[in-house]
Scaffold this motif. Sequence first.
Motif, PDB file in Angstrom:
ATOM      1  N   ILE A   1      -6.778   3.804   3.773  1.00 21.64           N
ATOM      2  CA  ILE A   1      -6.321   3.352   4.857  1.00 21.64           C
ATOM      3  C   ILE A   1      -5.946   4.459   5.983  1.00 21.64           C
ATOM      4  O   ILE A   1      -5.393   5.758   5.487  1.00 21.64           O
TER       5      ILE A   1
ATOM      6  N   THR B   1      -0.393  11.742  -8.333  1.00 20.85           N
ATOM      7  CA  THR B   1      -0.066  12.808  -7.329  1.00 20.85           C
ATOM      8  C   THR B   1       0.936  12.500  -5.994  1.00 20.85           C
ATOM      9  O   THR B   1       0.689  12.992  -5.348  1.00 20.85           O
ATOM     10  N   GLY B   2       1.659  11.308  -6.431  1.00 20.80           N
ATOM     11  CA  GLY B   2       2.212  10.699  -5.564  1.00 20.80           C
ATOM     12  C   GLY B   2       3.766  11.150  -5.147  1.00 20.80           C
ATOM     13  O   GLY B   2       4.028  12.088  -5.700  1.00 20.80           O
ATOM     14  N   LEU B   3       4.476  10.639  -4.171  1.00 22.90           N
ATOM     15  CA  LEU B   3       5.466  11.319  -3.855  1.00 22.90           C
ATOM     16  C   LEU B   3       6.556  11.298  -4.872  1.00 22.90           C
ATOM     17  O   LEU B   3       7.338  12.091  -4.952  1.00 22.90           O
TER      18      LEU B   3
ATOM     19  N   TYR C   1       0.800  -1.106   0.000  1.00 24.48           N
ATOM     20  CA  TYR C   1      -0.003  -0.012   0.088  1.00 24.48           C
ATOM     21  C   TYR C   1       0.933   1.295  -0.146  1.00 24.48           C
ATOM     22  O   TYR C   1       0.415   2.153  -0.647  1.00 24.48           O
ATOM     23  N   SER C   2       2.064   1.189   0.911  1.00 27.96           N
ATOM     24  CA  SER C   2       2.954   2.433   0.786  1.00 27.96           C
ATOM     25  C   SER C   2       3.436   2.635  -0.574  1.00 27.96           C
ATOM     26  O   SER C   2       3.938   3.852  -0.889  1.00 27.96           O
ATOM     27  N   TRP C   3       3.688   1.701  -1.416  1.00 27.64           N
ATOM     28  CA  TRP C   3       4.037   2.031  -2.668  1.00 27.64           C
ATOM     29  C   TRP C   3       3.078   2.727  -3.587  1.00 27.64           C
ATOM     30  O   TRP C   3       3.659   3.433  -4.465  1.00 27.64           O
ATOM     31  N   MET C   4       1.777   2.460  -3.280  1.00 27.68           N
ATOM     32  CA  MET C   4       0.705   3.317  -4.064  1.00 27.68           C
ATOM     33  C   MET C   4       1.053   5.043  -3.817  1.00 27.68           C
ATOM     34  O   MET C   4       0.908   5.656  -4.504  1.00 27.68           O
ATOM     35  N   SER C   5       1.445   5.066  -2.420  1.00 34.88           N
ATOM     36  CA  SER C   5       1.448   6.426  -1.932  1.00 34.88           C
ATOM     37  C   SER C   5       2.571   6.977  -2.741  1.00 34.88           C
ATOM     38  O   SER C   5       2.919   8.332  -3.282  1.00 34.88           O
ATOM     39  N   LEU C   6       3.930   6.064  -3.154  1.00 34.57           N
ATOM     40  CA  LEU C   6       4.871   6.639  -3.811  1.00 34.57           C
ATOM     41  C   LEU C   6       4.759   6.700  -5.419  1.00 34.57           C
ATOM     42  O   LEU C   6       5.166   7.617  -5.931  1.00 34.57           O
TER      43      LEU C   6
ATOM     44  N   ARG D   1       5.737  13.932  -7.296  1.00 35.09           N
ATOM     45  CA  ARG D   1       5.876  15.407  -6.613  1.00 35.09           C
ATOM     46  C   ARG D   1       7.540  15.596  -6.525  1.00 35.09           C
ATOM     47  O   ARG D   1       7.708  16.762  -6.856  1.00 35.09           O
TER      48      ARG D   1
ATOM     49  N   GLU E   1       1.463   6.867  -7.089  1.00 32.50           N
ATOM     50  CA  GLU E   1       0.502   7.558  -7.828  1.00 32.50           C
ATOM     51  C   GLU E   1       0.867   8.738  -8.558  1.00 32.50           C
ATOM     52  O   GLU E   1       1.846   9.394  -8.450  1.00 32.50           O
TER      53      GLU E   1
ATOM     54  N   ARG F   1      -2.025  10.699   2.416  1.00 33.06           N
ATOM     55  CA  ARG F   1      -0.702   9.918   2.482  1.00 33.06           C
ATOM     56  C   ARG F   1       0.401  10.371   1.717  1.00 33.06           C
ATOM     57  O   ARG F   1       1.330   9.622   1.417  1.00 33.06           O
ATOM     58  N   THR F   2       0.213  11.551   0.964  1.00 33.51           N
ATOM     59  CA  THR F   2       1.274  12.017   0.023  1.00 33.51           C
ATOM     60  C   THR F   2       1.522  13.554   0.590  1.00 33.51           C
ATOM     61  O   THR F   2       2.802  13.953   0.301  1.00 33.51           O
TER      62      THR F   2
ATOM     63  N   VAL G   1       8.363   5.914   4.426  1.00 35.80           N
ATOM     64  CA  VAL G   1       7.106   6.503   3.996  1.00 35.80           C
ATOM     65  C   VAL G   1       6.034   6.310   5.031  1.00 35.80           C
ATOM     66  O   VAL G   1       5.374   7.140   5.301  1.00 35.80           O
ATOM     67  N   LEU G   2       5.901   5.016   4.901  1.00 37.14           N
ATOM     68  CA  LEU G   2       4.702   4.457   5.901  1.00 37.14           C
ATOM     69  C   LEU G   2       4.928   5.083   7.324  1.00 37.14           C
ATOM     70  O   LEU G   2       4.198   5.659   8.034  1.00 37.14           O
TER      71      LEU G   2
ATOM     72  N   PRO H   1       9.629   2.528   1.071  1.00 32.45           N
ATOM     73  CA  PRO H   1       7.971   2.374   1.568  1.00 32.45           C
ATOM     74  C   PRO H   1       7.957   2.448   3.015  1.00 32.45           C
ATOM     75  O   PRO H   1       6.634   2.860   3.586  1.00 32.45           O
TER      76      PRO H   1
END
Lengths: 299, 275
Positions: free
Chosen positions: B231, A131-133, A122-127, A136, A129, B37-38, B25-26, B22
């Motif tokens: 989440i 608009t992800g990290l 799931y954390s990879w999703m934030s990276l 950005r 996306e 989350r971003t 990040v978490l 990751p």
Amino acid sequence: MNGHKTTSNGNGHFLRGIYHRMPAYPYVIWMALFVVIPIILVVVYAFTASDGKFTLNNFAHISDYAIVFGRSLLLALIATIICLILGYPVAYVLSKFGQSTQRIIIMLIMLPMWINFLLRTYSWMSLLENTGLINRFLAAIGLFNLINNIFGTDIRHLQMINTQGAVILGMVYNYLPFMILPIYSVIVKIDKSVIEAAQDLGANSSKVFTKVIFPLSLSGVISGITMVFVPSVSTFIISKLLGGGTQILLGDLIEMQFLGSAYNPHLGAAISLIMMIIVVICMSVMNKFGEGEEQTVIL
Amino acid sequence: MKKSNFFGRFLVALTLIFLYLPIIVLIVFSFNDSKSRTVWSGFTFDWYIKLFSDRAVLNSLYVTLAVSVLAAVLATIIGTFAAIGFFNMRRKWRAPLLTISNIPVINADIITGVSLSLLFVSAGALFKFDLGFGTLLIAHITFNIPYVILSVMPKLYQLDKNLFEAAQDLGCTWMQAFIKVIIPEIRPGIINGLIIAFTMSVDDFVISYFTAGSKVQTLSMFIYAMTRKRISPEINAISTLLFVIVLVLLIINNIREARQEKALLKKSAVLEGDV
């Protein structure tokens, strides 16, 4: 009194006789109930229709999903190859480090496994996306502006999520330790004197590697390949989270038949049976390379 | 030599960055002052405070810990006895039984889960029970036992068979010899098996997902249900806590091992000096 008698046969076993085999019996019953019968049930379900009659229809239906089979095998294969290309050098380099450094790094490689697998993915999703990290970051360093200025385009982000690449990345990320650890544990056990002997006999360092170290580490490579390929080919979460439902894999297909919208356990069992056959074929091909060495399971 | 050394360090560092990116990040976003989350919007402990009043999260954590502890302990008991029994069997019997035993290890998790769920659903229809904590526990014990056997077996092969005879010659009964001689000798394997089993249980999602039914939820299942929506950073907070606990335990263990090693080295140096 005779029950206590130990035989001194060459096997080095300390006890013989039925009395001493008994501790295994509860587990033998357990295996029969919870390992053997469930697999028999999968086979039975795969060959029956919902009215309980014998049928081959379930397998005929599977041809509709040939594309999913192809995609699963391909993505798992690519992920396994990438893991091998990345993991082997890491394992090799690691074995040359000092004792305590080796231990710390091995610990560091295993530690991520303690974070829930779903959360890591799931954390990879934030990276990844739009608009992800990562996007950005790329925007912040002016990469998109630069490209847009040069080519006159209007790129706002790099599409990473919901692609096959993202699914492969997820597989590599989650299963890379399973490649590194078995290879490492085999390489560190290679007798140093064998390497010295090769050097004394005139082998240069690349010869030493291709003729001595690599062949001796093959059993680790083989368990690494199976330990990456099997979970990759059967995953259903990575594809859901990072593929965004556009990259359905075998695992997703099975899950849908049992718990999802398309409830049909008979079809699900048929797909599972084929997946089991894929696993068995993969194992036996690998074992052939491994010259029948016992499966190394490492955690 | 120097050059390859540098390249090697670089490669290992890169791999570790890849593995931890990751996770960092978490952890960072467990302190974020918004649900995003971003986007970082300030530091807060709110999610940690909320965590301890969130019934659903705590309940799923409780289920996870309960099933993991119970499954690990029971699997260790059954598995240790099984390993001893297998060890005493003739190869003709041992080899096929070990192969069957390893099926859950080698097989894809989803197939283990699906096949067990077929069993539980059919047996449940027959004997009138629902999938729940009981079936979840059975599933976990089933996939844990082979790991226990795999870590106890090598210790049995290392065992000096004369030890057991000697204990009996000195007047131990079978049971005494077993408890006072065999068990202490294979203890590292048993403990290792217990730890592996516990780890596998805590980390499992797929098999639990197919065998727990709809009423019981492990932490993994709870997280999975959440990924469909969004989440909550509370989940980041609980994983950060679990991660820190494991990290501290591992560091303590590592220091202890290093100390033991040093002590051993010193001892052997002294002994060698004597000779």
